[in-house]
Design an enzyme around this catalytic site. Structure first.
Site, PDB file in Angstrom:
ATOM      1  N   PHE A 137      66.282 -46.922  -0.770  1.00  0.00           N
ATOM      2  CA  PHE A 137      67.079 -47.713   0.160  1.00  0.00           C
ATOM      3  C   PHE A 137      68.299 -48.231  -0.590  1.00  0.00           C
ATOM      4  CE2 PHE A 137      68.497 -51.552   2.277  1.00  0.00           C
ATOM      5  CZ  PHE A 137      68.566 -51.137   3.607  1.00  0.00           C
ATOM      6  N   ASP A 222      70.765 -48.469  -9.017  1.00  0.00           N
ATOM      7  CA  ASP A 222      70.894 -49.490  -7.989  1.00  0.00           C
ATOM      8  C   ASP A 222      69.970 -50.641  -8.372  1.00  0.00           C
ATOM      9  OD1 ASP A 222      70.588 -51.138  -5.766  1.00  0.00           O
ATOM     10  OD2 ASP A 222      70.586 -49.492  -4.318  1.00  0.00           O
ATOM     11  N   LYS A 251      72.255 -59.622  -4.303  1.00  0.00           N
ATOM     12  CA  LYS A 251      71.106 -60.485  -4.028  1.00  0.00           C
ATOM     13  C   LYS A 251      71.091 -61.734  -4.915  1.00  0.00           C
ATOM     14  CE  LYS A 251      67.992 -57.171  -1.782  1.00  0.00           C
ATOM     15  NZ  LYS A 251      67.810 -57.840  -0.499  1.00  0.00           N
TER      16      LYS A 251
END
Length: 403
Positions: A137, A222, A251
């Site tokens: 993702f 990532d 985040k």
């Protein structure tokens, strides 16, 4: 009040989230969130790995208030002190030599794609393919969706952005077969969070690094979810001992304030020259003040070390529970404070729902895995509280199914 908010949401907000969990939070303190009736919820999801400092951290709030009194946004037409200082902080603590700030993880990944492609373009190479992994993702933008190895996210947006393809995780032969003379980059999550917390094998990652070196392929990690202390290291690639050419962050980097970062070694970062990339909001004084405050608090409170220590304790206690409840718990996966608890399929959904009803916030990933990504401030007592609750809920859900 909750009913009014639900009504307004259904009438005015685009229906991208469907029926959400029936709660809204008015305030937070430490590991707890409080709803409008004053009920406390233990946050073991941390805003999906975002609120690494917990809620209402006084030092963090003070830093944000101080910046609000100065300036929120100017423009990257001008020099920004916090932007330069935060870039320095990341570079001094990682393999990155230069940093570009964005507004989210997906936007950071877009920047990584562009940097990898322009690196080859300026070398005169006709390379445009980017290989990623099944079950991955990487975000919700069109290119990030094309890189995401999950059909449910891709299906509505065909034809996808060309040049992306996925291979099976931890299968080096499959990866090798997918590489062509058009391969510009390979992007992976070292621990796949959204599909159920699946770590990559260390040997696989090492082989991947060697392959990229041999063929001049840009290696991208990532680290949107695995970064900023989540795995017990500042970034997960430090846990693996393998350095990428580019890694992305978001985040927890802003502690709840939106920010993303493209972090790269000199080999590739110099491919970006004036006019090749840009942003309006990315790296503004307010967002980067949040990032600086996060780094400062991490250092003073030793939160990365705490994530390593408490994460190891958490996983050990969960594995002990698994040994006692092997008919209900399939596997414990993860590193540090990014943990997946795979539950027997037939009760997983009910377990997740019951935890919420009892005031414990988690997420259900991959259909059967409880994802844990709490603030890095948690302690052993918090872990024991959760594991005791999980044991109780598992027994209740399993007994209900039998009856």
């Amino acid at each position: 009040m909750l009913e009014k908010i639900i009504r307004l949401d259904k009438e005015y907000y685009m229906n991208t989230f469907g029926d959400r969990l029936p709660v809204y939070f008015e305030r937070g303190e430490g590991l707890k969130l409080f709803d409008d009736k004053g009920n406390a919820y233990y946050d073991f999801l941390g805003g999906i790995a975002v609120n690494s400092l917990g809620h209402g951290h006084k030092t963090f709030i003070s830093a944000l208030k101080a910046q609000l009194d100065k300036v929120i946004h100017t423009s990257s037409l001008y020099y920004i002190e916090n932007q330069a200082r935060l870039a320095q902080k990341i570079a001094e603590n990682t393999c990155a030599e230069r940093v570009f700030f964005a507004n989210s993880g997906a936007e950071a990944n877009e920047g990584a794609f562009k940097l990898a492609k322009i690196y080859h373009y300026k070398k005169g190479n006709e390379r445009y393919e980017i290989i990623s992994l099944d079950k991955s993702f990487h975000g919700r933008t069109l290119a990030a969706v094309a890189a995401t190895g999950q059909e449910k996210y891709q299906k509505p947006y065909h034809p996808l952005t060309p040049g992306f393809k996925q291979v099976k995780p931890n299968d080096f032969d499959a990866l090798l077969e997918a590489v062509t003379d058009k391969t510009a980059a390979i992007m992976i999550e070292l621990i796949q969070g959204e599909s159920g917390v699946y770590p990559m094998d260390k040997e696989y990652v090492e082989k991947l690094r060697a392959l990229c070196d041999e063929k001049d392929i840009v290696l991208i990690f990532d680290e949107v979810q695995t970064g900023m202390g989540r795995t017990g290291r500042l970034f997960a690639h430090q846990l693996y001992g393998v350095e990428p050419d580019i890694f992305t962050s978001a985040k927890a980097l802003g502690g709840g304030i939106p920010i993303g970062a493209v972090c790269a070694c000199k080999k590739v970062c110099d491919a970006f020259e004036p006019g090749d990339h840009g942003t309006t909001f990315g790296g503004n004084p307010f967002a980067t003040s949040a990032g600086l405050a996060v780094f400062d608090i991490y250092e003073k409170e030793r939160l990365v070390e705490n994530a390593e220590k408490i994460g190891a304790y958490f996983i050990n206690v969960l594995n002990a529970l698994k040994d006692k409840m092997a008919d209900k718990i399939v596997e414990i996966r993860g590193a540090g404070l990014l943990i997946g608890i795979q539950i027997k399929d037939e009760i997983a959904k009910n377990v997740s729902a019951r935890l919420f009803e009892d005031g414990f916030l988690v997420s259900l990933c991959g259909g059967n895995t409880i994802r844990i990504a709490p603030p890095l401030i948690i302690n052993e007592n918090d872990v024991d509280l959760f594991v005791n609750e999980l044991k109780k809920v598992l027994e209740e859900c399993y007994n209900e199914r039998l009856n």
